[in-house]
Structures are given as structure tokens and as C-alpha cells.
Design a protein around this motif. Sequence first.
Motif, mmCIF file in Angstrom:
data_model
loop_
_atom_site.group_PDB
_atom_site.id
_atom_site.type_symbol
_atom_site.label_atom_id
_atom_site.label_comp_id
_atom_site.label_asym_id
_atom_site.label_seq_id
_atom_site.Cartn_x
_atom_site.Cartn_y
_atom_site.Cartn_z
ATOM 1 N N GLY A 94 -2.053 4.812 -6.672
ATOM 2 C CA GLY A 94 -2.523 4.015 -5.549
ATOM 3 C C GLY A 94 -2.755 4.851 -4.302
ATOM 4 O O GLY A 94 -3.565 4.474 -3.441
ATOM 5 N N ILE A 95 -2.071 5.994 -4.183
ATOM 6 C CA ILE A 95 -2.238 6.837 -2.991
ATOM 7 C C ILE A 95 -3.664 7.357 -2.874
ATOM 8 O O ILE A 95 -4.319 7.151 -1.845
ATOM 9 N N PRO A 96 -4.214 8.035 -3.898
ATOM 10 C CA PRO A 96 -5.617 8.453 -3.770
ATOM 11 C C PRO A 96 -6.576 7.278 -3.658
ATOM 12 O O PRO A 96 -7.610 7.373 -2.974
ATOM 13 N N ALA A 97 -6.238 6.151 -4.301
ATOM 14 C CA ALA A 97 -7.096 4.972 -4.178
ATOM 15 C C ALA A 97 -7.131 4.478 -2.735
ATOM 16 O O ALA A 97 -8.185 4.098 -2.207
ATOM 17 N N GLY A 98 -5.978 4.516 -2.071
ATOM 18 C CA GLY A 98 -5.917 4.116 -0.669
ATOM 19 C C GLY A 98 -6.689 5.054 0.234
ATOM 20 O O GLY A 98 -7.334 4.616 1.199
ATOM 21 N N VAL A 99 -6.642 6.356 -0.079
ATOM 22 C CA VAL A 99 -7.398 7.339 0.700
ATOM 23 C C VAL A 99 -8.899 7.067 0.572
ATOM 24 O O VAL A 99 -9.636 7.059 1.568
ATOM 25 N N VAL A 100 -9.355 6.822 -0.654
ATOM 26 C CA VAL A 100 -10.774 6.532 -0.883
ATOM 27 C C VAL A 100 -11.173 5.244 -0.169
ATOM 28 O O VAL A 100 -12.252 5.162 0.436
ATOM 29 N N LEU A 101 -10.319 4.257 -0.220
ATOM 30 C CA LEU A 101 -10.603 2.987 0.451
ATOM 31 C C LEU A 101 -10.791 3.204 1.945
ATOM 32 O O LEU A 101 -11.706 2.632 2.557
ATOM 33 N N GLN A 102 -9.944 4.033 2.544
ATOM 34 C CA GLN A 102 -10.027 4.305 3.979
ATOM 35 C C GLN A 102 -11.238 5.169 4.320
ATOM 36 O O GLN A 102 -12.021 4.851 5.209
ATOM 37 N N GLY A 226 4.288 -2.802 -6.424
ATOM 38 C CA GLY A 226 4.340 -1.347 -6.451
ATOM 39 C C GLY A 226 3.010 -0.680 -6.158
ATOM 40 O O GLY A 226 2.907 0.197 -5.291
ATOM 41 N N ALA A 227 1.951 -1.092 -6.863
ATOM 42 C CA ALA A 227 0.646 -0.456 -6.681
ATOM 43 C C ALA A 227 0.086 -0.721 -5.283
ATOM 44 O O ALA A 227 -0.477 0.173 -4.653
ATOM 45 N N SER A 228 0.261 -1.948 -4.792
ATOM 46 C CA SER A 228 -0.278 -2.265 -3.464
ATOM 47 C C SER A 228 0.454 -1.495 -2.371
ATOM 48 O O SER A 228 -0.152 -1.085 -1.379
ATOM 49 N N VAL A 229 1.738 -1.250 -2.544
ATOM 50 C CA VAL A 229 2.483 -0.449 -1.573
ATOM 51 C C VAL A 229 1.922 0.966 -1.514
ATOM 52 O O VAL A 229 1.686 1.516 -0.425
ATOM 53 N N PHE A 230 1.664 1.573 -2.664
ATOM 54 C CA PHE A 230 1.159 2.948 -2.677
ATOM 55 C C PHE A 230 -0.285 3.025 -2.185
ATOM 56 O O PHE A 230 -0.675 4.024 -1.568
ATOM 57 N N ILE A 231 -1.095 2.003 -2.447
ATOM 58 C CA ILE A 231 -2.444 1.978 -1.877
ATOM 59 C C ILE A 231 -2.351 1.940 -0.357
ATOM 60 O O ILE A 231 -3.090 2.633 0.346
ATOM 61 N N HIS A 232 -1.419 1.147 0.144
ATOM 62 C CA HIS A 232 -1.192 1.035 1.588
ATOM 63 C C HIS A 232 -0.738 2.381 2.149
ATOM 64 O O HIS A 232 -1.162 2.793 3.243
ATOM 65 N N VAL A 233 0.107 3.072 1.418
ATOM 66 C CA VAL A 233 0.565 4.403 1.837
ATOM 67 C C VAL A 233 -0.625 5.348 1.984
ATOM 68 O O VAL A 233 -0.781 6.042 2.999
ATOM 69 N N GLY A 234 -1.477 5.397 0.965
ATOM 70 C CA GLY A 234 -2.635 6.279 1.014
ATOM 71 C C GLY A 234 -3.602 5.903 2.119
ATOM 72 O O GLY A 234 -4.153 6.785 2.800
ATOM 73 N N PHE A 235 -3.805 4.623 2.324
ATOM 74 C CA PHE A 235 -4.715 4.122 3.353
ATOM 75 C C PHE A 235 -4.247 4.553 4.739
ATOM 76 O O PHE A 235 -5.018 5.085 5.540
ATOM 77 N N ASN A 236 -2.961 4.350 5.024
ATOM 78 C CA ASN A 236 -2.416 4.736 6.333
ATOM 79 C C ASN A 236 -2.315 6.248 6.490
ATOM 80 O O ASN A 236 -2.550 6.786 7.575
ATOM 81 N N ALA A 237 -1.969 6.933 5.396
ATOM 82 C CA ALA A 237 -1.835 8.391 5.476
ATOM 83 C C ALA A 237 -3.173 9.051 5.786
ATOM 84 O O ALA A 237 -3.223 10.036 6.540
#
Length: 246
Positions: A94-102, A226-237
Motif C-alpha cells: 500500500g505504501i507505493p500505491a499511496g505514493v502513486v496516488l499522491q 491494514g492496506a488502507s493504513v499503508f496506502i495512507h502512509v505512502g500518500f502522506n509520506a
Amino acid sequence: MRPAPEDHHFHPGVGFFGYLIALSGAVIASSALTVVSGYANTDPDNWPIWMLAATQSVLWLCFLAVVLGASRWWGTRSLRQDYGLRFRAIDVLGIPAGVVLQVVFVDALYWLLGPLYRWLFEQTSSSWFEIDRLDEPARGITDRASGPASIAVLFILLVIGAPLIEELLFRGLVLRSFTARNKDSIALVLASVLFAFGHFQPLQFPALVMFGLVVGFVALKTKRLGASVFIHVGFNAATTIALLLA
């Protein structure tokens, strides 16, 4: 994400009023903290990093109080059972997914919305529609980082604490409660709009709704947070690191 048979008392009212109580309590408690600390008449952009951390901690305590209270009175008293607070190794993706989303999808969204925002700004001259100020709220936070200690505090606040606490409230309590008596699609849209409203950032509203739809959809499909938390982590990071390096 739907309530189990034994915790059928979860319903949309629990999520909606929990949302209102959490935000109202956070505003009142944060205001009281600024008065006690002597920063009531100081622009938040000029607060020291410790004051930002203190107000954020108050916000989290209010959110957690509502989440735990709802679990106690309407659920099973288990965050795992009531809100799907479970993690698996695959959730780290989810972390790289959040980065891509951002980095990709938020930019694409505002590229599409840019002409509309510029037209609205020309008509109203309101900063709400000044698209060049899109990163201003986040920059106002990251600009306070002046050394390793303050950078560490920022990461704890934005990249670790906020994703976990916000997912518990918005994708845990609010979304779960809404799905109890509504179609998943309706519950997802309503929860995403409330999530965006809860940030009090009109210019960022479309991006926050989009983000809420994505992580809410993931939470519904995986039946856990779990997955949504890590997506959120990547998005904010992604935002935090980009602004720190700018």
C-alpha cells in the motif's frame, strides 16, 4: 467490513454522530489548549513544532475516544472485530500505491480541475479557488522542520499517527457504520465526503474525496484496515518528503 451478527447495533447514526462528536471535541479541546498555552492569538502557521504536536495529539485522543466508545457501547470491544484493524505482510504494498496516488492521480485530478478553479478564482478572487496554493497547508507544517528532531516529529505526526488514527475513525467507524444499512457504494461515497469535510480544506476537497474513495474501496474489499493504513502512509509520506526536499 460489515458488522458481524453479534454486533448488529452498529448503524449509520453511530458513524455520523461519532464523526460529529470526534470533530467537535477536537476543535473544542484544541481551542482550550491554545488558550492555556498562550497561543490563542497566534497564527497557527507561527506555532512551534511542539505546539503542533500537542494539538495533533489532542485531535487523536478525541478520535480514539469516539472509536473506543463506539466499540464499547455498540460493538464487541475489539478493534480487530469491530473495525477490521488487522494487518498482513502484503499490506506494505500500500505504501507505493499511496505514493502513486499522491504523485500521479492527485496531479492529474487538479490538471483536469485547473481551468474550473482558475475561472472560479477570477469570478470571486477567493483563496478557496487559488489552485497555486494547493500545497500550502502541508507546506505550512513541513516548513517548521529545522533539524532531525523536528523532522522526526513531523514523520510521527503525518506519516505514522495520522494514517492509523484517521483510518480507524473514517474507514473503521464511519464507513463500517454506514455499510450496516446502506449499499457499499452509497456508504463509500458518504464516508469519503465526510472525510474530506473533516479536514476543513476547501481547495484540497476533491483530492481528499478521491483518496477517501480509494482507501474506502480497499477497506471494503479486504474487509480490514491494514492496506488502507499503508496506502495512507505512502500518500502522506510522498507529500511530506517532497516538501522537505523542496
